[in-house]
Design a protein around this motif. Sequence first.
Motif, PDB file in Angstrom:
ATOM      1  N   PRO A  49       0.811  -1.217   0.000  1.00 52.33           N
ATOM      2  CA  PRO A  49       0.000   0.000   0.000  1.00 52.33           C
ATOM      3  C   PRO A  49       0.846   1.269   0.000  1.00 52.33           C
ATOM      4  N   SER A  50       2.148   1.140   0.272  1.00 48.59           N
ATOM      5  CA  SER A  50       3.048   2.297   0.220  1.00 48.59           C
ATOM      6  C   SER A  50       3.399   2.600  -1.227  1.00 48.59           C
ATOM      7  N   ASN A  51       3.673   3.869  -1.518  1.00 53.58           N
ATOM      8  CA  ASN A  51       4.179   4.174  -2.855  1.00 53.58           C
ATOM      9  C   ASN A  51       5.699   4.026  -2.849  1.00 53.58           C
ATOM     10  N   PRO A  52       6.333   3.846  -3.995  1.00 53.13           N
ATOM     11  CA  PRO A  52       7.753   3.490  -4.018  1.00 53.13           C
ATOM     12  C   PRO A  52       8.710   4.603  -3.605  1.00 53.13           C
ATOM     13  N   THR A  53       8.219   5.825  -3.412  1.00 56.25           N
ATOM     14  CA  THR A  53       9.105   6.906  -2.968  1.00 56.25           C
ATOM     15  C   THR A  53       9.133   7.037  -1.457  1.00 56.25           C
ATOM     16  N   GLN A  54       8.216   6.390  -0.753  1.00 55.39           N
ATOM     17  CA  GLN A  54       8.217   6.451   0.699  1.00 55.39           C
ATOM     18  C   GLN A  54       9.377   5.639   1.247  1.00 55.39           C
ATOM     19  N   THR A  55      10.099   6.185   2.228  1.00 56.42           N
ATOM     20  CA  THR A  55      11.280   5.512   2.752  1.00 56.42           C
ATOM     21  C   THR A  55      11.279   5.507   4.280  1.00 56.42           C
ATOM     22  N   ILE A  56      12.055   4.569   4.814  1.00 56.88           N
ATOM     23  CA  ILE A  56      12.348   4.518   6.230  1.00 56.88           C
ATOM     24  C   ILE A  56      13.856   4.444   6.384  1.00 56.88           C
ATOM     25  N   LEU A  57      14.358   4.825   7.536  1.00 53.03           N
ATOM     26  CA  LEU A  57      15.804   4.779   7.806  1.00 53.03           C
ATOM     27  C   LEU A  57      16.602   5.524   6.749  1.00 53.03           C
ATOM     28  N   GLY A  58      16.026   6.597   6.235  1.00 54.64           N
ATOM     29  CA  GLY A  58      16.743   7.441   5.296  1.00 54.64           C
ATOM     30  C   GLY A  58      16.493   7.122   3.846  1.00 54.64           C
ATOM     31  N   ASN A  59      16.800   5.884   3.427  1.00 55.77           N
ATOM     32  CA  ASN A  59      16.678   5.579   2.000  1.00 55.77           C
ATOM     33  C   ASN A  59      16.159   4.176   1.699  1.00 55.77           C
ATOM     34  N   VAL A  60      15.642   3.466   2.692  1.00 58.22           N
ATOM     35  CA  VAL A  60      15.093   2.128   2.462  1.00 58.22           C
ATOM     36  C   VAL A  60      13.613   2.263   2.131  1.00 58.22           C
ATOM     37  N   PRO A  61      13.169   1.731   0.996  1.00 60.01           N
ATOM     38  CA  PRO A  61      11.746   1.850   0.639  1.00 60.01           C
ATOM     39  C   PRO A  61      10.836   1.258   1.718  1.00 60.01           C
ATOM     40  N   THR A  62       9.818   2.028   2.105  1.00 54.08           N
ATOM     41  CA  THR A  62       8.856   1.539   3.089  1.00 54.08           C
ATOM     42  C   THR A  62       8.206   0.249   2.617  1.00 54.08           C
ATOM     43  N   ALA A  63       8.056   0.100   1.299  1.00 54.89           N
ATOM     44  CA  ALA A  63       7.424  -1.098   0.743  1.00 54.89           C
ATOM     45  C   ALA A  63       8.168  -2.383   1.094  1.00 54.89           C
ATOM     46  N   LEU A  64       9.452  -2.269   1.472  1.00 55.96           N
ATOM     47  CA  LEU A  64      10.213  -3.465   1.829  1.00 55.96           C
ATOM     48  C   LEU A  64       9.580  -4.171   3.022  1.00 55.96           C
ATOM     49  N   THR A  65       9.033  -3.398   3.965  1.00 51.89           N
ATOM     50  CA  THR A  65       8.472  -3.976   5.183  1.00 51.89           C
ATOM     51  C   THR A  65       6.951  -3.889   5.235  1.00 51.89           C
ATOM     52  N   THR A  66       6.325  -3.285   4.220  1.00 55.87           N
ATOM     53  CA  THR A  66       4.858  -3.180   4.202  1.00 55.87           C
ATOM     54  C   THR A  66       4.330  -3.780   2.903  1.00 55.87           C
ATOM     55  N   SER A  67       4.705  -5.007   2.639  1.00 55.94           N
ATOM     56  CA  SER A  67       4.247  -5.705   1.437  1.00 55.94           C
ATOM     57  C   SER A  67       3.739  -7.090   1.799  1.00 55.94           C
ATOM     58  N   VAL A  68       2.829  -7.598   0.979  1.00 54.34           N
ATOM     59  CA  VAL A  68       2.502  -9.024   0.974  1.00 54.34           C
ATOM     60  C   VAL A  68       3.419  -9.669  -0.058  1.00 54.34           C
ATOM     61  N   TYR A  69       4.203 -10.659   0.367  1.00 56.69           N
ATOM     62  CA  TYR A  69       5.131 -11.348  -0.526  1.00 56.69           C
ATOM     63  C   TYR A  69       4.706 -12.806  -0.704  1.00 56.69           C
ATOM     64  N   VAL A  70       4.842 -13.297  -1.924  1.00 57.36           N
ATOM     65  CA  VAL A  70       4.683 -14.725  -2.206  1.00 57.36           C
ATOM     66  C   VAL A  70       5.837 -15.152  -3.102  1.00 57.36           C
ATOM     67  N   GLY A  71       6.245 -16.411  -2.977  1.00 55.92           N
ATOM     68  CA  GLY A  71       7.346 -16.865  -3.824  1.00 55.92           C
ATOM     69  C   GLY A  71       7.880 -18.216  -3.385  1.00 55.92           C
ATOM     70  N   ILE A  72       9.155 -18.440  -3.681  1.00 55.29           N
ATOM     71  CA  ILE A  72       9.806 -19.704  -3.352  1.00 55.29           C
ATOM     72  C   ILE A  72      11.112 -19.431  -2.610  1.00 55.29           C
ATOM     73  N   THR A  73      11.495 -20.376  -1.791  1.00 56.81           N
ATOM     74  CA  THR A  73      12.832 -20.394  -1.194  1.00 56.81           C
ATOM     75  C   THR A  73      13.543 -21.648  -1.687  1.00 56.81           C
ATOM     76  N   VAL A  74      14.751 -21.449  -2.203  1.00 61.59           N
ATOM     77  CA  VAL A  74      15.567 -22.572  -2.662  1.00 61.59           C
ATOM     78  C   VAL A  74      16.726 -22.740  -1.685  1.00 61.59           C
ATOM     79  N   GLU A  75      16.812 -23.930  -1.101  1.00 60.39           N
ATOM     80  CA  GLU A  75      17.893 -24.243  -0.168  1.00 60.39           C
ATOM     81  C   GLU A  75      18.933 -25.099  -0.894  1.00 60.39           C
ATOM     82  N   TYR A  76      20.191 -24.829  -0.590  1.00 64.82           N
ATOM     83  CA  TYR A  76      21.267 -25.639  -1.170  1.00 64.82           C
ATOM     84  C   TYR A  76      22.086 -26.206  -0.027  1.00 64.82           C
ATOM     85  N   PHE A  77      22.132 -27.528   0.030  1.00 66.15           N
ATOM     86  CA  PHE A  77      22.781 -28.198   1.141  1.00 66.15           C
ATOM     87  C   PHE A  77      24.239 -28.520   0.808  1.00 66.15           C
TER      88      PHE A  77
END
Length: 241
Positions: A49-77
């Motif tokens: 819901p954040s726009n991509p210009t909103q930031t936290i900690l100076g220059n980190v996009p707010t969207a990094l911590t205010t997003s719904v994420y889906v995807g895969i994790t690949v583990e390598y043993f």
Amino acid sequence: MFYGSENSTGWNQIYDVNAIVYLGNASFTYVSTTSSNMDAIAIGVGLSPSNPTQTILGNVPTALTTSVYVGITVEYFENGSYGIYAFVGNVVSQTEILSSLEGVEATIGLINYENGTFEYVVSVTKYGGNILFVGGYGNWPFSNYNSYTASILIEPKSGYSYPLVSGGLIENFGFNYLYNGQVYSGPGTPVSGTSFYADILQGVTGTNVYITLVNGWGSTGSWSYLFQFYNTNNGQSTYGL
């Protein structure tokens, strides 16, 4: 990477995002210097819901911590085998163990219905045969039901190092946005009256390995990306995903 679509009066709603992650020619190199016996990389898409210009900690996009994420994790043993599982936020599927990534491809999609509900799908196939599938609906966890930022997530699994990745590609990344009641696609060439905004957050985000975007190409609504993986311990570089 974070994308937004802007017009003269504000940000356009981005309501769905999708990507194909091709791993069929990928191989990983184990780099961990701990006793974890595993490296891991998460690859996904997100909406915020954040726009991509909103930031936290100076220059980190707010969207990094205010997003719904889906995807895969690949583990390598350390023994050379792979594990792969799907995630929807903090919820994960069972892990499938593979001897190699030959023929493996993942399709990832996320739709925000902007009424408090989102839909997701993660499908992983090997030579066209399904090995992992999750899909369904979830509750949008933010008070603002609209979403304005689409993103690609590439992160190490918490507490683990990135592997060095050779081969593979993030391909067919795209999103849909609304402008004047019509649906358009991005990234690429924006429709008249709009412009795209992109922010790339990259750096040492995984122990031992530094990841950098080195190339992106495609047509409007379908882009591919290539990254460099740099081992800070010995200077070795590979290219993939």
